[in-house]
Design a protein around this motif. Sequence first.
Motif, short mmCIF file in Angstrom:
data_model
loop_
_atom_site.label_atom_id
_atom_site.label_comp_id
_atom_site.label_asym_id
_atom_site.label_seq_id
_atom_site.Cartn_x
_atom_site.Cartn_y
_atom_site.Cartn_z
N ASP A 118 0.82 -1.22 0.00
CA ASP A 118 0.00 0.00 0.00
C ASP A 118 0.85 1.27 0.00
N LYS A 119 2.16 1.11 -0.07
CA LYS A 119 3.05 2.25 0.15
C LYS A 119 3.84 2.66 -1.08
N VAL A 120 3.93 1.80 -2.07
CA VAL A 120 4.63 2.14 -3.31
C VAL A 120 3.69 1.90 -4.48
N GLY A 121 4.05 2.45 -5.63
CA GLY A 121 3.22 2.30 -6.81
C GLY A 121 3.26 0.88 -7.38
N ARG A 122 2.38 0.65 -8.33
CA ARG A 122 2.23 -0.69 -8.88
C ARG A 122 3.50 -1.19 -9.55
N LYS A 123 4.11 -0.35 -10.38
CA LYS A 123 5.30 -0.77 -11.11
C LYS A 123 6.49 -0.98 -10.18
N VAL A 124 6.60 -0.14 -9.17
CA VAL A 124 7.69 -0.30 -8.20
C VAL A 124 7.54 -1.61 -7.44
N HIS A 125 6.30 -1.91 -7.03
CA HIS A 125 6.09 -3.16 -6.30
C HIS A 125 6.33 -4.36 -7.19
N PHE A 126 5.87 -4.30 -8.44
CA PHE A 126 6.10 -5.41 -9.36
C PHE A 126 7.60 -5.60 -9.61
N PHE A 127 8.33 -4.50 -9.72
CA PHE A 127 9.79 -4.59 -9.88
C PHE A 127 10.43 -5.28 -8.68
N SER A 128 9.97 -4.95 -7.47
CA SER A 128 10.52 -5.59 -6.27
C SER A 128 10.21 -7.09 -6.27
N ILE A 442 -9.69 -5.33 -3.18
CA ILE A 442 -9.72 -3.89 -3.46
C ILE A 442 -8.36 -3.30 -3.11
N PRO A 443 -7.50 -3.03 -4.09
CA PRO A 443 -6.20 -2.42 -3.81
C PRO A 443 -6.36 -1.10 -3.09
N THR A 444 -5.50 -0.84 -2.13
CA THR A 444 -5.56 0.38 -1.35
C THR A 444 -4.24 1.13 -1.45
N GLY A 445 -4.22 2.34 -0.90
CA GLY A 445 -3.00 3.14 -0.92
C GLY A 445 -2.59 3.49 -2.33
N LYS A 446 -1.29 3.51 -2.58
CA LYS A 446 -0.79 3.89 -3.90
C LYS A 446 -1.13 2.85 -4.96
N LEU A 447 -1.33 1.60 -4.55
CA LEU A 447 -1.69 0.57 -5.52
C LEU A 447 -3.06 0.83 -6.13
N ALA A 448 -3.90 1.57 -5.43
CA ALA A 448 -5.24 1.86 -5.94
C ALA A 448 -5.22 3.00 -6.95
N LEU A 449 -4.11 3.68 -7.06
CA LEU A 449 -4.02 4.85 -7.92
C LEU A 449 -3.42 4.50 -9.27
N PRO A 450 -3.82 5.17 -10.32
CA PRO A 450 -3.10 5.02 -11.58
C PRO A 450 -1.64 5.38 -11.37
#
Length: 458
Positions: A118-128, A442-450
């Motif tokens: 919930d703390k980083v964006g989608r692409k950053v999390h996928f990269f991790s 339901i994604p929350t935090g930054k994951l919920a954002l474009p």
Amino acid sequence: MDVVTLARIQFGATISFHYIYPPLSIGLGVMLVIMEGLWLKTQDPVYHQLARFWTRVFALTFAIGVATGIVMEFEFGTNWATYSRFVGDVFGSALAAEGLFAFFLESGFLALLLFGWDKVGRKVHFFSTCMVCLGAHFSAVWIVIANSWMQTPAGYHIVGDGLHARAEVTDFWQVVFNPSTVERLAHTICGAWCAGAFLVVSVSAYYLLKGQHLDFARKSIKLGLLVALVVSLLQGATGHISGKGIARNQPAKLAAFEGLYNTTSNAPLTLLGFVDEKNERVVGISLPYALSFMAHNDFHAPVTGLNAFKQEDWPPVAPCFFFFHGMVGIGMTMIAVTMLGLWYFHRGSLTEHRWLLWILVFSVLLPEIANELGWFAAEVGRQPWIVYGVMRTPEGLSEVVQANVVLTSLILFTFIYFLLFAVFIYLLNDKIQHGPHQDDLIPTGKLALPEPLARGQK
């Protein structure tokens, strides 16, 4: 039992228990990349739920794997000091690379994978997620390199004499790409992918049997079965390649795998049977010409038998035969089970065949047992050498270690490992019983954002 036997049992028991977990971590890492990638591509919230659930299971296997692996490094110094002194330069470089390129990469991005949902964006999390998966694979790469060097040593010379002799690296890349590295690495990685995929299949089948989390279970089992079938077929292909390598580099091992005592053209491959060591023959059902083809891609090529070698250099024949054929038999079973599961899933009738769902629930044991049997076959088949053709196993033992000390530590370690395994099973079962969280749909935090908004949010 003498101290050599006890020390071998202790190390074998330690690594056998440890080897339950790294294949699961590697295989689940791949599944997590696929699940999270599908969520990013399709925006289907169930894939997000899948990724969140299996991340929790991955964390558990990773933690137990790290805890159980540390002990082996100490055993090199306590029970196998002479061996450690001899191979220190070779193993030191490989294990140092494992720490630098694998463990730090995996553990560094693990925090983002576990706590960054919930703390980083989608692409950053996928990269991790990708980096954690890559780190787990790098760890396997360097461990297999070190072990393969013991099977087919290359890129070194020996300096010193007697107890002061040691192998010194002359060509690092020959050490890395020794004659068996690539084929053994491919076979090992495919086995790990099987372990992760079948764990996903097993849990999903359990939910279908119980009628729980059905949307989650259907997507999860479809994905698990597809990956399991592909990697099971790859496992068979890499096994064939590995068999050719063994015939080329360790012909005595291949002869022990098949209980082949006399060099034979048109050599058959045993499908089911046992070794009659007294009469130097195999009793059972065999497939004509198949061993010659497996070893040389030629149905009529001669395969070297054990009698071509000194008897003191023979591996234990009956155990090698059992380990090898057990591994191959389980591999064929995995292919059959996944094909049957996908056939009924495609027809939409998988849930109607509860007998098959129960088989899929317990199928998680298949790759784990096959991986263990494969390791047993590789290591027992290397005997009586600890470094093939260079150092015999008793020569690597510590000079001062005593049998009673090894026996005491073996009993204590066995007790502790049973406790750790009980904790693992309890925690894994707890996660399975709780199932996926509905909130994860339901994604929350930054994951919920474009993605552009996620980058801009402070």
